[in-house]
Enzyme design. Structure first.
Site, short mmCIF file in Angstrom:
data_model
loop_
_atom_site.label_atom_id
_atom_site.label_comp_id
_atom_site.label_asym_id
_atom_site.label_seq_id
_atom_site.Cartn_x
_atom_site.Cartn_y
_atom_site.Cartn_z
N TYR A 31 -7.54 141.63 62.68
CA TYR A 31 -6.98 142.00 63.99
C TYR A 31 -5.92 143.08 63.90
O TYR A 31 -5.37 143.49 64.92
CB TYR A 31 -6.41 140.77 64.71
CG TYR A 31 -5.55 139.86 63.87
CD1 TYR A 31 -4.23 140.19 63.59
CD2 TYR A 31 -6.06 138.67 63.38
CE1 TYR A 31 -3.44 139.35 62.82
CE2 TYR A 31 -5.27 137.82 62.61
CZ TYR A 31 -3.98 138.17 62.34
OH TYR A 31 -3.18 137.33 61.58
N LYS A 32 -5.61 143.56 62.69
CA LYS A 32 -4.64 144.65 62.54
C LYS A 32 -5.40 145.98 62.53
O LYS A 32 -5.82 146.47 63.57
CB LYS A 32 -3.81 144.44 61.28
CG LYS A 32 -3.02 143.12 61.27
CD LYS A 32 -2.18 142.99 60.02
CE LYS A 32 -1.55 141.61 59.87
NZ LYS A 32 -0.63 141.26 60.96
N ARG A 61 9.76 147.52 62.86
CA ARG A 61 8.62 148.12 62.17
C ARG A 61 7.94 149.12 63.09
O ARG A 61 7.62 148.79 64.24
CB ARG A 61 7.60 147.06 61.75
CG ARG A 61 8.11 146.07 60.71
CD ARG A 61 6.97 145.23 60.14
NE ARG A 61 6.16 144.59 61.18
CZ ARG A 61 5.16 143.75 60.91
NH1 ARG A 61 4.86 143.46 59.67
NH2 ARG A 61 4.46 143.20 61.90
N ASP A 71 -3.47 139.51 49.06
CA ASP A 71 -3.47 139.43 50.51
C ASP A 71 -3.56 140.87 51.02
O ASP A 71 -2.67 141.68 50.79
CB ASP A 71 -2.17 138.76 50.98
CG ASP A 71 -2.10 138.61 52.49
OD1 ASP A 71 -2.68 139.44 53.21
OD2 ASP A 71 -1.41 137.68 52.98
N PHE A 101 4.73 136.82 52.90
CA PHE A 101 4.55 136.30 54.25
C PHE A 101 4.60 134.77 54.23
O PHE A 101 4.10 134.15 53.29
CB PHE A 101 3.21 136.79 54.82
CG PHE A 101 3.06 136.56 56.28
CD1 PHE A 101 3.73 137.35 57.20
CD2 PHE A 101 2.28 135.53 56.76
CE1 PHE A 101 3.62 137.14 58.56
CE2 PHE A 101 2.14 135.29 58.12
CZ PHE A 101 2.82 136.10 59.03
#
Length: 419
Positions: free
Chosen positions: A244-245, A393, A219, A142
């Site tokens: 927040y996922k 995705r 991560d 990322f």
């Protein structure tokens, strides 16, 4: 829609029926299905396939926030710091550690953003041993992770070594062994690849890094709350993840950091704020860091932003992370079946591992028209996300996503491609 031969229309209808029938059967047998009603309705949305980017809010969030304003903040006022807020970053960190990370208490804390916490730990690891001069990271990781590695290297005069793995299968043990050496200070990798969903072999890679004498940081943004892990048992040195996922903390909710107890009081993070001081209220002339996990804090914790995730942690704890993972596998397996039957014949490529053991909580598919397809789907209430250059995705958050919703999304992709 493009005109199709009658036989193709018939075949398509048969496939639709078979896929939806399979999805309904899986939903009927789903032991976690009751939790679907815990999430707030999203009017106009027929399939939300982006829970791996932003989890849906729970129904009770409005009342939870209102009660906070009315009572904890509105009535108790500053007294709430002494009564509960001072300890909240550590208490909430312990909950995340217990529910999702396989981490004993006193090693996880909630604070800051993912970027800030990665910087703190990466910078601390870079300074741990001056004889080690290299940081290792995946070339396709990322952007934040890569940018931070380059920034820390520039600050410290270190060198970044890049791993270039298979784009679908992700980083392997062999990839890591090929680049680590006695010069390696830290290896920083994602547990689940944000593009392909590839699931890295955390225990084996961590062992390989330790064999070189280096530190290992993971991560966990795309695995916390959906993939069982054992950070303590696997000897992980440090890890960072967002909330927040799959933890459904809401947009901009704070991140969490794990620091193995063996490194507490030894590694020193660079943002020396008053909240990480040994005595917060001493207001002394010089900085003396706390010797426990609080050493990773800096400024005043974002208490309001810590509220929403607490209900999701309740659901994960009630369900059990192994059951969450089992449903994740079921959802992604169904998405792959839908790809095989409906999307592959249209020239769509599978960009995720086919084996569920090697895959996290999302499935990525590729086609040159997917940027425009995604825009069209959003107007129709079908919400996946697009990843450059040509990937969609399908993010399937187990507690808030049904099998029928998954198939609805796959069929919508097919129809948008045909149109």
């Amino acid at each position: 829609m493009t005109d199709l031969p009658d036989s193709a229309v018939h075949d398509s209808a048969v496939h639709d029926s078979a896929l939806l029938e399979a999805a309904r059967a899986l939903d009927a047998a789903d032991p976690l299905a009751a939790h679907l009603d815990a999430f707030a309705d999203a009017p106009g949305v027929d399939a939300y396939l982006d829970g791996n980017s932003l989890g849906r809010p729970l129904r009770d969030i409005p009342e939870r926030l209102a009660a906070f304003v009315r009572e904890d903040w509105g009535t108790r006022l500053i007294r709430s710091w002494d009564e509960q807020w001072m300890a909240l970053p550590m208490e909430l960190g312990d909950r995340i550690g217990r529910v999702a990370l396989g981490a004993a208490s006193g090693q996880t804390v909630v604070a800051d953003s993912t970027s800030v916490l990665i910087y703190k730990l990466m910078r601390a690891a870079a300074a741990a041993d001056p004889t080690r001069t290299e940081l290792v990271i995946e070339a396709g990781n990322f952007p934040t992770d890569r940018f931070l590695a380059e920034g820390v290297a520039a600050e410290t005069g270190m060198t970044v070594r890049w791993i270039e793995p298979d784009p679908v299968l992700g980083v392997s043990v062999a990839d890591v062994v090929a680049v680590v050496s006695e010069r390696t200070a830290l290896v920083s990798l994602s547990h689940v690849d944000y593009r392909s969903g590839a699931l890295a072999d955390m225990p084996a890679i961590t062992d390989a890094v330790h064999a070189s004498g280096a530190l290992m940081m993971w991560d966990l943004c795309h695995s916390a709350g959906v993939i069982p892990m054992q950070l303590d048992a696997w000897g992980v040195d440090m890890a960072v993840g967002c909330t927040y996922k799959y933890l459904n903390g809401g947009p901009g909710s704070p991140a969490f950091a794990y620091l193995n107890r063996a490194h507490q009081g030894t590694l020193r993070q660079p943002i020396q704020g008053w909240w990480s001081a040994a005595d917060i209220f001493a207001m002394g002339p010089e900085y003396v860091p706390a010797g426990d996990i609080r050493q990773l804090l800096s400024g005043t914790p974002p208490v309001t932003s810590m509220l929403a995730m607490q209900g999701m942690l309740d659901l994960i704890e009630e369900s059990g992370i192994d059951a969450v993972r089992a449903k994740s596998r079921s959802l992604t397996d169904l998405a792959v079946r839908g790809f095989d039957e409906e999307l592959a014949p249209l020239g769509v490529r599978l960009l995720s591992p086919r084996d569920a053991d090697l895959r996290g909580g999302h499935v990525t598919i590729g086609h040159p028209d997917f940027r425009e397809v995604t825009k069209k789907l959003w107007t129709q209430g079908i919400i996946p996300d697009f990843r450059f250059p040509d990937g969609i995705r399908l993010g399937l958050s187990p507690l808030s996503t049904s099998h029928v919703e998954t198939v609805t999304g796959v069929l919508a992709v097919r129809d948008a491609l045909r149109a």
